[in-house]
Design a protein around this motif. Structure first.
Motif, PDB file in Angstrom:
ATOM      1  N   ARG A 109      -8.887   4.666   3.278  1.00  0.00           N
ATOM      2  CA  ARG A 109      -9.385   4.254   4.348  1.00  0.00           C
ATOM      3  C   ARG A 109      -8.818   3.307   5.402  1.00  0.00           C
ATOM      4  O   ARG A 109      -8.867   3.667   6.636  1.00  0.00           O
ATOM      5  CB  ARG A 109     -11.271   3.848   4.486  1.00  0.00           C
ATOM      6  CG  ARG A 109     -12.015   4.986   4.020  1.00  0.00           C
ATOM      7  CD  ARG A 109     -13.536   4.629   4.132  1.00  0.00           C
ATOM      8  NE  ARG A 109     -14.300   5.440   3.431  1.00  0.00           N
ATOM      9  CZ  ARG A 109     -14.832   5.272   2.079  1.00  0.00           C
ATOM     10  NH1 ARG A 109     -15.032   4.127   1.699  1.00  0.00           N
ATOM     11  NH2 ARG A 109     -15.722   6.334   1.495  1.00  0.00           N
ATOM     12  N   ASN A 110      -8.350   2.454   4.798  1.00  0.00           N
ATOM     13  CA  ASN A 110      -7.483   1.377   5.479  1.00  0.00           C
ATOM     14  C   ASN A 110      -6.049   1.941   6.004  1.00  0.00           C
ATOM     15  O   ASN A 110      -5.492   1.575   7.064  1.00  0.00           O
ATOM     16  CB  ASN A 110      -7.301   0.200   4.673  1.00  0.00           C
ATOM     17  CG  ASN A 110      -8.508  -0.521   4.447  1.00  0.00           C
ATOM     18  OD1 ASN A 110      -9.401  -0.467   5.299  1.00  0.00           O
ATOM     19  ND2 ASN A 110      -8.614  -1.290   3.599  1.00  0.00           N
ATOM     20  N   GLY A 111      -5.474   3.072   5.451  1.00  0.00           N
ATOM     21  CA  GLY A 111      -4.411   3.684   5.583  1.00  0.00           C
ATOM     22  C   GLY A 111      -4.587   4.704   6.445  1.00  0.00           C
ATOM     23  O   GLY A 111      -5.548   4.713   7.494  1.00  0.00           O
ATOM     24  N   GLN A 112      -3.533   5.944   6.339  1.00  0.00           N
ATOM     25  CA  GLN A 112      -3.503   6.786   7.305  1.00  0.00           C
ATOM     26  C   GLN A 112      -4.696   7.867   6.745  1.00  0.00           C
ATOM     27  O   GLN A 112      -5.443   8.644   7.661  1.00  0.00           O
ATOM     28  CB  GLN A 112      -2.497   7.610   7.355  1.00  0.00           C
ATOM     29  CG  GLN A 112      -1.269   6.753   7.295  1.00  0.00           C
ATOM     30  CD  GLN A 112       0.042   7.245   6.652  1.00  0.00           C
ATOM     31  OE1 GLN A 112      -0.070   8.353   5.868  1.00  0.00           O
ATOM     32  NE2 GLN A 112       1.273   6.721   6.945  1.00  0.00           N
ATOM     33  N   LEU A 113      -4.964   8.050   5.713  1.00  0.00           N
ATOM     34  CA  LEU A 113      -5.992   8.994   5.098  1.00  0.00           C
ATOM     35  C   LEU A 113      -7.332   8.732   5.307  1.00  0.00           C
ATOM     36  O   LEU A 113      -7.609   7.766   4.705  1.00  0.00           O
ATOM     37  CB  LEU A 113      -5.734   9.489   3.415  1.00  0.00           C
ATOM     38  CG  LEU A 113      -6.419  10.461   2.886  1.00  0.00           C
ATOM     39  CD1 LEU A 113      -6.420  11.906   3.677  1.00  0.00           C
ATOM     40  CD2 LEU A 113      -6.160  10.512   1.611  1.00  0.00           C
ATOM     41  N   LYS A 114      -8.144   9.599   5.780  1.00  0.00           N
ATOM     42  CA  LYS A 114      -9.573   9.006   5.994  1.00  0.00           C
ATOM     43  C   LYS A 114     -10.448  10.127   5.056  1.00  0.00           C
ATOM     44  O   LYS A 114     -10.307  11.305   5.453  1.00  0.00           O
ATOM     45  CB  LYS A 114      -9.985   9.272   7.448  1.00  0.00           C
ATOM     46  CG  LYS A 114      -9.650   8.224   8.435  1.00  0.00           C
ATOM     47  CD  LYS A 114     -10.174   8.095   9.817  1.00  0.00           C
ATOM     48  CE  LYS A 114      -9.610   6.773  10.354  1.00  0.00           C
ATOM     49  NZ  LYS A 114     -10.428   6.688  11.500  1.00  0.00           N
ATOM     50  N   VAL A 115     -11.129   9.584   4.241  1.00  0.00           N
ATOM     51  CA  VAL A 115     -12.095  10.323   3.356  1.00  0.00           C
ATOM     52  C   VAL A 115     -13.393  10.238   3.223  1.00  0.00           C
ATOM     53  O   VAL A 115     -13.938   9.107   3.545  1.00  0.00           O
ATOM     54  CB  VAL A 115     -11.391   9.928   1.752  1.00  0.00           C
ATOM     55  CG1 VAL A 115     -12.127  10.685   0.862  1.00  0.00           C
ATOM     56  CG2 VAL A 115      -9.870  10.347   1.718  1.00  0.00           C
ATOM     57  N   ARG A 116     -14.285  11.303   3.312  1.00  0.00           N
ATOM     58  CA  ARG A 116     -15.328  11.324   3.366  1.00  0.00           C
ATOM     59  C   ARG A 116     -15.915  11.694   1.966  1.00  0.00           C
ATOM     60  O   ARG A 116     -15.637  12.610   1.389  1.00  0.00           O
ATOM     61  CB  ARG A 116     -16.162  12.128   4.285  1.00  0.00           C
ATOM     62  CG  ARG A 116     -15.763  11.578   5.924  1.00  0.00           C
ATOM     63  CD  ARG A 116     -16.502  12.575   6.613  1.00  0.00           C
ATOM     64  NE  ARG A 116     -16.009  12.015   8.153  1.00  0.00           N
ATOM     65  CZ  ARG A 116     -16.694  12.642   9.104  1.00  0.00           C
ATOM     66  NH1 ARG A 116     -17.755  13.178   9.190  1.00  0.00           N
ATOM     67  NH2 ARG A 116     -16.341  12.179  10.420  1.00  0.00           N
ATOM     68  N   VAL A 117     -16.806  10.923   1.495  1.00  0.00           N
ATOM     69  CA  VAL A 117     -17.269  11.228   0.055  1.00  0.00           C
ATOM     70  C   VAL A 117     -18.868  11.301   0.033  1.00  0.00           C
ATOM     71  O   VAL A 117     -19.670  10.583   0.735  1.00  0.00           O
ATOM     72  CB  VAL A 117     -17.022   9.817  -0.825  1.00  0.00           C
ATOM     73  CG1 VAL A 117     -17.322   9.956  -2.138  1.00  0.00           C
ATOM     74  CG2 VAL A 117     -15.325   9.585  -0.770  1.00  0.00           C
ATOM     75  N   GLU A 118     -19.059  12.039  -0.853  1.00  0.00           N
ATOM     76  CA  GLU A 118     -20.712  12.202  -0.805  1.00  0.00           C
ATOM     77  C   GLU A 118     -20.774  11.937  -2.575  1.00  0.00           C
ATOM     78  O   GLU A 118     -20.469  12.700  -3.350  1.00  0.00           O
ATOM     79  CB  GLU A 118     -21.035  13.750  -0.495  1.00  0.00           C
ATOM     80  CG  GLU A 118     -22.421  14.009  -0.779  1.00  0.00           C
ATOM     81  CD  GLU A 118     -22.852  15.197  -0.270  1.00  0.00           C
ATOM     82  OE1 GLU A 118     -23.661  15.960  -1.174  1.00  0.00           O
ATOM     83  OE2 GLU A 118     -22.483  15.775   0.908  1.00  0.00           O
ATOM     84  N   GLU A 177     -12.329   1.662  -4.932  1.00  0.00           N
ATOM     85  CA  GLU A 177     -11.134   0.825  -4.474  1.00  0.00           C
ATOM     86  C   GLU A 177     -10.281   1.724  -3.802  1.00  0.00           C
ATOM     87  O   GLU A 177      -9.490   1.401  -2.738  1.00  0.00           O
ATOM     88  CB  GLU A 177     -10.494  -0.016  -5.643  1.00  0.00           C
ATOM     89  CG  GLU A 177     -11.306  -1.229  -6.070  1.00  0.00           C
ATOM     90  CD  GLU A 177     -10.786  -1.990  -7.296  1.00  0.00           C
ATOM     91  OE1 GLU A 177      -9.868  -1.383  -8.018  1.00  0.00           O
ATOM     92  OE2 GLU A 177     -11.392  -2.636  -7.875  1.00  0.00           O
ATOM     93  N   GLN A 178      -9.782   2.866  -4.663  1.00  0.00           N
ATOM     94  CA  GLN A 178      -8.826   3.848  -4.097  1.00  0.00           C
ATOM     95  C   GLN A 178      -9.389   4.358  -2.809  1.00  0.00           C
ATOM     96  O   GLN A 178      -8.516   4.408  -1.900  1.00  0.00           O
ATOM     97  CB  GLN A 178      -8.508   4.953  -5.294  1.00  0.00           C
ATOM     98  CG  GLN A 178      -7.883   6.100  -4.762  1.00  0.00           C
ATOM     99  CD  GLN A 178      -7.632   7.348  -5.586  1.00  0.00           C
ATOM    100  OE1 GLN A 178      -8.391   7.306  -6.551  1.00  0.00           O
ATOM    101  NE2 GLN A 178      -6.847   8.094  -5.239  1.00  0.00           N
ATOM    102  N   LEU A 179     -10.634   4.858  -2.508  1.00  0.00           N
ATOM    103  CA  LEU A 179     -11.124   5.387  -1.436  1.00  0.00           C
ATOM    104  C   LEU A 179     -11.024   4.000  -0.264  1.00  0.00           C
ATOM    105  O   LEU A 179     -10.768   4.420   0.713  1.00  0.00           O
ATOM    106  CB  LEU A 179     -12.625   6.137  -1.568  1.00  0.00           C
ATOM    107  CG  LEU A 179     -12.450   7.159  -2.447  1.00  0.00           C
ATOM    108  CD1 LEU A 179     -13.872   7.788  -2.608  1.00  0.00           C
ATOM    109  CD2 LEU A 179     -11.621   8.039  -1.910  1.00  0.00           C
ATOM    110  N   ALA A 180     -11.270   3.155  -0.410  1.00  0.00           N
ATOM    111  CA  ALA A 180     -11.291   1.940   0.458  1.00  0.00           C
ATOM    112  C   ALA A 180      -9.903   1.863   0.777  1.00  0.00           C
ATOM    113  O   ALA A 180      -9.775   1.503   2.008  1.00  0.00           O
ATOM    114  CB  ALA A 180     -11.877   0.767  -0.150  1.00  0.00           C
ATOM    115  N   GLY A 181      -8.855   1.904   0.062  1.00  0.00           N
ATOM    116  CA  GLY A 181      -7.527   1.759   0.365  1.00  0.00           C
ATOM    117  C   GLY A 181      -7.015   2.783   1.160  1.00  0.00           C
ATOM    118  O   GLY A 181      -6.414   2.509   2.172  1.00  0.00           O
TER     119      GLY A 181
END
Length: 126
Positions: free
Chosen positions: A110-119, A104-108
């Motif tokens: 992604r919708n905002g400014q911070l783009k995170v790539r997770v492995e 949920e945190q990573l999805a939130g």
């Protein structure tokens, strides 16, 4: 893990920690593309680096023990010639942490400014 040493991959973390207990999921956040481009442009190598990570142990008791025992200790153990000998473990046990909270945190983010790539990988894939 609040800090992942340079060029350390999830499989290496699994290999180093599996002697303390069974490991379920390992999830690392890749560095952002802008930082990586600056690093390469400045003469750094092209290997992918990670900024932070989460490790799931099968047993909660073992997870607490490993986090308290290894926090702020050398990763390399007794071998002074190992690549990660000078790096320190930076582990923290997160009580009541669920993997859906992370998703949920990573999805939130992604919708905002911070783009995170997770492995994230199951330990059975290694």
């Amino acid at each position: 893990m609040s800090r992942v040493p340079s060029f350390m991959k999830p499989i290496k973390v699994k290999h180093m920690l599996q002697k303390y207990g069974n490991i379920g999921l390992i999830c690392f956040v890749k560095e952002d593309d802008q930082r990586r481009k600056r690093w390469i442009k400045g003469g750094g190598n092209r290997k992918r680096q990670f900024t932070e990570g989460w490790i799931e142990f099968a047993n909660k008791k073992y997870a607490k023990a490993v986090a308290t025992m290894l926090n702020n200790t050398n990763m390399g153990g007794g071998n002074k010639h190992g690549f990660y000998h000078e790096d320190l473990w930076d582990l923290k046990y997160l009580p009541k942490f669920k993997w859906r909270h992370l998703a949920e945190q990573l999805a939130g983010d992604r919708n905002g400014q911070l783009k995170v790539r997770v492995e994230c990988r199951e330990s059975s894939e290694y």
